[in-house]
Each structure stands twice: as structure tokens, then as C-alpha cells.
Enzyme design. Structure first.
Site, PDB file in Angstrom:
ATOM      1  N   TRP A   1       4.550   3.594   3.277  1.00 43.54           N
ATOM      2  CA  TRP A   1       4.700   3.247   4.697  1.00 43.54           C
ATOM      3  C   TRP A   1       3.890   2.004   5.050  1.00 43.54           C
ATOM      4  O   TRP A   1       4.354   1.139   5.803  1.00 43.54           O
ATOM      5  CB  TRP A   1       4.340   4.429   5.597  1.00 43.54           C
ATOM      6  CG  TRP A   1       5.273   5.595   5.404  1.00 43.54           C
ATOM      7  CD1 TRP A   1       4.949   6.848   4.973  1.00 43.54           C
ATOM      8  CD2 TRP A   1       6.700   5.605   5.614  1.00 43.54           C
ATOM      9  NE1 TRP A   1       6.075   7.627   4.910  1.00 43.54           N
ATOM     10  CE2 TRP A   1       7.164   6.904   5.293  1.00 43.54           C
ATOM     11  CE3 TRP A   1       7.627   4.655   6.041  1.00 43.54           C
ATOM     12  CZ2 TRP A   1       8.507   7.267   5.385  1.00 43.54           C
ATOM     13  CZ3 TRP A   1       8.972   5.017   6.132  1.00 43.54           C
ATOM     14  CH2 TRP A   1       9.393   6.309   5.807  1.00 43.54           C
TER      15      TRP A   1
ATOM     16  N   ASP B   1      -0.824   3.473  12.339  1.00 43.49           N
ATOM     17  CA  ASP B   1       0.388   4.299  12.220  1.00 43.49           C
ATOM     18  C   ASP B   1      -0.080   5.736  11.998  1.00 43.49           C
ATOM     19  O   ASP B   1      -0.589   6.061  10.936  1.00 43.49           O
ATOM     20  CB  ASP B   1       1.233   3.798  11.041  1.00 43.49           C
ATOM     21  CG  ASP B   1       2.437   4.700  10.759  1.00 43.49           C
ATOM     22  OD1 ASP B   1       2.642   5.698  11.478  1.00 43.49           O
ATOM     23  OD2 ASP B   1       3.184   4.388   9.791  1.00 43.49           O
TER      24      ASP B   1
ATOM     25  N   LYS C   1       7.372  14.074  12.948  1.00 46.90           N
ATOM     26  CA  LYS C   1       6.459  14.673  11.992  1.00 46.90           C
ATOM     27  C   LYS C   1       5.598  15.757  12.651  1.00 46.90           C
ATOM     28  O   LYS C   1       5.456  16.826  12.115  1.00 46.90           O
ATOM     29  CB  LYS C   1       5.561  13.616  11.346  1.00 46.90           C
ATOM     30  CG  LYS C   1       6.319  12.484  10.646  1.00 46.90           C
ATOM     31  CD  LYS C   1       6.701  12.832   9.237  1.00 46.90           C
ATOM     32  CE  LYS C   1       7.676  11.875   8.570  1.00 46.90           C
ATOM     33  NZ  LYS C   1       7.449  10.449   8.761  1.00 46.90           N
TER      34      LYS C   1
HETATM   35  C1  PLP Z   1       7.927   9.039   8.372  1.00 40.26           C
HETATM   36  C2  PLP Z   1       6.947   7.951   8.517  1.00 40.26           C
HETATM   37  C3  PLP Z   1       7.308   6.668   8.987  1.00 40.26           C
HETATM   38  C4  PLP Z   1       8.741   6.300   9.307  1.00 40.26           C
HETATM   39  O1  PLP Z   1       9.128   6.860  10.485  1.00 40.26           O
HETATM   40  P1  PLP Z   1      10.601   6.601  11.096  1.00 40.26           P
HETATM   41  O2  PLP Z   1      10.468   7.241  12.428  1.00 40.26           O
HETATM   42  O3  PLP Z   1      11.566   7.270  10.184  1.00 40.26           O
HETATM   43  O4  PLP Z   1      10.831   5.140  11.173  1.00 40.26           O
HETATM   44  C5  PLP Z   1       6.334   5.720   9.133  1.00 40.26           C
HETATM   45  N1  PLP Z   1       5.050   5.976   8.830  1.00 40.26           N
HETATM   46  C6  PLP Z   1       4.651   7.183   8.372  1.00 40.26           C
HETATM   47  C7  PLP Z   1       3.225   7.409   8.054  1.00 40.26           C
HETATM   48  C8  PLP Z   1       5.596   8.199   8.196  1.00 40.26           C
HETATM   49  O5  PLP Z   1       5.206   9.399   7.742  1.00 40.26           O
END
Ligand code: PLP
Length: 352
Positions: free
Chosen positions: A102, A169, A193
Site C-alpha cells: 500500500w 493511511d 476495513k
Molecule cells: C485496503 C487498503 C487500501 C486500499 O483501499 P481501497 O479503498 O481499496 O482503495 C489502502 N491502504 C491500506 C493500508 C489498505 O489496507
């Protein structure tokens, strides 16, 4: 009976939230209309959006400190691009910590806007640890990190001080633990998540950091536009925002971040203890960097795979296959996962 859902994302949500959400799809607020067929400008929905945004700041302890919460679209992946667009100055640079897939996707987008400095990387050991002791260049417009590495099962336990802005993030561990969230200037997280269904992305941003890049930003990618329209510049993803609001309310009623952190620590300890004690299993992440959300582990004797998979399946355990880049198993134990489900998995590991 419902399965024990260890899916990495979209992931488990509290059962009571799913029930309330189902009800609202049929008849919302006794309007004799569905939540997903009323105007997003109606008082009933505006109320949902305002509640959700307020709950975010309340749970993070960021009320009245110049932060705004937005519910946007495009996933965390869109934030990989919006972050540099809104924060990297013309001719400026940004610093990134490379802790996995990521982080890499995030810094790839940033390179479209200016110089990207990768301050440290744990790629040498397949991202099984969090690099420490790096220096962030003083002139970087911002430093970007990924608080929890969903695929590799590692998590930052502390965050560096920087002269520039701190961007994080938090897709896979937002609302899972209490931190001093005022150290961050911008936080983003895909809802699916740990907060709600797929379809919305939470952005928490300190307003006074915006509008300083000298760039012209397209409206949909401009945080200031979304702020000025109270997160309703265009039609928001009404269902995803509503379910996120219900989940945030559930979390508040539970006692907020201190309460959930305690439960999450207990769940993680239960599973990691078994991994460490049971000679048939080994963890993949460095112990001090282990994630309390995504627990990655391998079988020490792969000939037992078929048997273990069968035991898990019979017990109603869902979603523990590891990501293809790590292999083995990954048990995601997000906020809504009850400790009883973790115990079921531990029992099967012991049975094996
Ligand atoms: C799943 C995830 C993403 C991507 O998220 P999307 O909503 O599918 O774009 C980005 N960063 C982390 C840490 C993730 O677990």
C-alpha cells in the site's frame, strides 16, 4: 449460524449494525421510504452525514482543533493521489516510509507531482518489520506512512516527529486504538476495513494546511471544495456513510477507543500466544511490530495444510488465507470480531 469472519476487507461489521442497516434499507426513520431512495439533501440524510462526521472527530479526540472529517469516494487509493495534489508544493517534495504494497501504491502516485524521497524500506525482508531510526528531510512538504500493513501484518507503534506535515493511511487500523491523533495533519482510511462497507473513504484533515501548494486542483480532488460543501459536493455514498455512522455509534456506546483497544489487545494476545507456543505455527512479522488487526502466520509443516484447512472449514472459519505475497494464513481481527471467534480459531490450532 453466522461464520467466524476473519476476512481482511471488506470485513466483519457488528451484527446489530447489519440489522439496523437492513431495516433502514426497507424503511428509514419510519418515513415509509428506503434510506437509499431519499434525497441526500433531505433533512433525514443531512442529519446522518453530520452525525457521522461529528462522531469521527469525537472518537479521535479532535473536536474544536481545526480538523474536518469528510466522507469521500474512490477508496484509500484515491487518497494516494489527493494527498500529493493537495499538499505537495509546486517544485516541492515529499517523504514516504515504504512498509509494503500500500505504501508503494501511495508513493507511485506522489511521483506524478514531484520529488519523492523514500526515507526507509523494509522490502529487504519482505516487509516483515517496520524500519526505525530514519531521518525525514527537513524540506519535505509532508511525511507519509501506513499505520497498519494489512498484507504483511505489521503496525507502527509510534510515529516520528517531522518539521513538515504528517500524513497517515490508517485504512486497516483506524478506530482500533487510542493515539494522540493531533500529531497528524491528514488521516485517511477506506471504510471497508474497520468502519463500514466499501464505497466511502474517511478523510480527517487539519483545515489550515490546505490551499498552500500553488496548484490548480480539479474540484472533485480538492479537499477545500469538499469541506466548503459539508462533504456533499456531489451525491455522497449514502448507504456506506449511514452504515459507517452506525458502526461509529456502536463504538461510542462500547466506550470508545480506550475500550476497543483493550479488547483488541486481548484478542491479538490470545492468537499470538498460540502462534508462539504451538510448534506447528510461526508468525511472519517481527514481534515488536506485530499488528493487532491482521495476524499473519505460517504452518511449520506444510503437509498439515489440508488437515488444518478442513478443521477450519468445519468450524465455520472464513477468510484466513494469507495474501499471495506472504502465503500461509492471515487472520484479520478487526473491531467487530468477537473474542469468541478468535478462541474458535485457537482451538482448531490446538486440535491440529
Ligand atoms: C485496503 C487498503 C487500501 C486500499 O483501499 P481501497 O479503498 O481499496 O482503495 C489502502 N491502504 C491500506 C493500508 C489498505 O489496507
Amino acid at each position: 449460524m453466522k461464520k467466524h469472519n476473519f476476512s481482511a476487507g471488506p470485513c466483519i461489521l457488528p451484527q446489530e449494525v447489519l440489522q439496523k442497516a437492513s431495516q433502514a434499507v426497507l424503511n428509514f426513520n419510519n418515513l415509509d421510504l428506503s434510506l437509499i431512495e431519499i434525497s441526500h439533501r433531505s433533512a433525514d440524510f443531512v442529519d446522518v452525514m453530520e452525525k457521522a462526521r461529528a462522531l469521527v472527530l469525537e472518537l479521535l479526540g479532535l473536536e474544536n482543533q481545526g480538523y474536518t472529517a469528510l466522507f469521500l469516494q474512490g477508496g484509500a487509493s484515491m487518497e494516494f493521489l489527493m494527498t500529493p495534489y493537495n499538499l505537495m508544493k509546486q517544485g516541492g517534495s515529499a517523504a514516504y516510509l515504504d512498509t509494503g504494497a500500500w505504501s508503494n501504491k501511495a508513493l507511485k502516485e506522489a511521483k506524478l507531482f514531484g520529488e519523492v524521497n523514500i526515507v526507509a524500506s523494509s522490502k529487504d525482508k519482505n516487509y516483515s518489520y517496520i524500519p526505525k531510526g530514519y531521518t525525514i528531510p527537513k524540506d519535505a512538504n509532508y511525511f507519509h506512512c501506513t499505520s497498519n500493513n494489512t498484507i504483511y501484518g505489521t503496525q507502527l507503534k509510534s510515529f516520528p516527529k517531522t518539521e513538515g506535515l504528517l500524513v497517515c493511511d490508517m485504512s486497516s487500523d483506524i478506530f482500533s486504538r487510542n493515539l494522540d491523533f493531533s500529531q497528524f495533519d491528514l488521516i485517511y482510511a477506506g471504510a471497508q476495513k474497520n468502519m463500514g462497507p466499501a464505497g466511502t473513504t474517511l478523510v480527517v484533515v487539519k483545515e489550515d494546511i490546505l490551499g498552500k501548494t500553488g496548484r490548480d486542483i480539479p474540484s472533485m480532488l480538492d479537499y477545500q471544495v469538499h469541506i466548503s460543501k459539508d462533504s456533499m459536493f456531489n451525491t455522497p455514498p449514502v448507504f456506506a456513510v449511514y452504515v459507517s455512522m452506525l458502526t461509529l455509534q456502536w463504538l461510542k456506546d462500547l466506550g470508545g477507543l480506550d475500550a476497543i483497544e483493550k479488547i483488541n489487545n486481548e484478542k491479538a494476545a490470545l492468537l499470538y500466544n498460540e502462534i508462539d507456543q504451538n510448534p506447528l505455527f510461526e508468525g511472519t512479522a517481527a514481534k515488536e511490530d506485530r499488528s493487532n488487526m491482521n495476524v499473519t502466520f505460517l504452518l511449520t509443516d506444510t503437509s498439515k495444510k489440508e488437515k488444518f484447512d478442513k478443521l477450519c472449514k468445519e468450524a465455520g472459519i472464513n477468510g484466513i488465507n494469507g495474501h499471495r505475497s506472504v502465503g500461509g494464513y492471515r487472520a484479520s481481527i478487526y473491531n467487530a470480531m468477537p473474542i469468541e471467534s478468535v478462541q474458535v480459531l485457537v482451538n482448531k490450532m490446538q486440535e491440529l
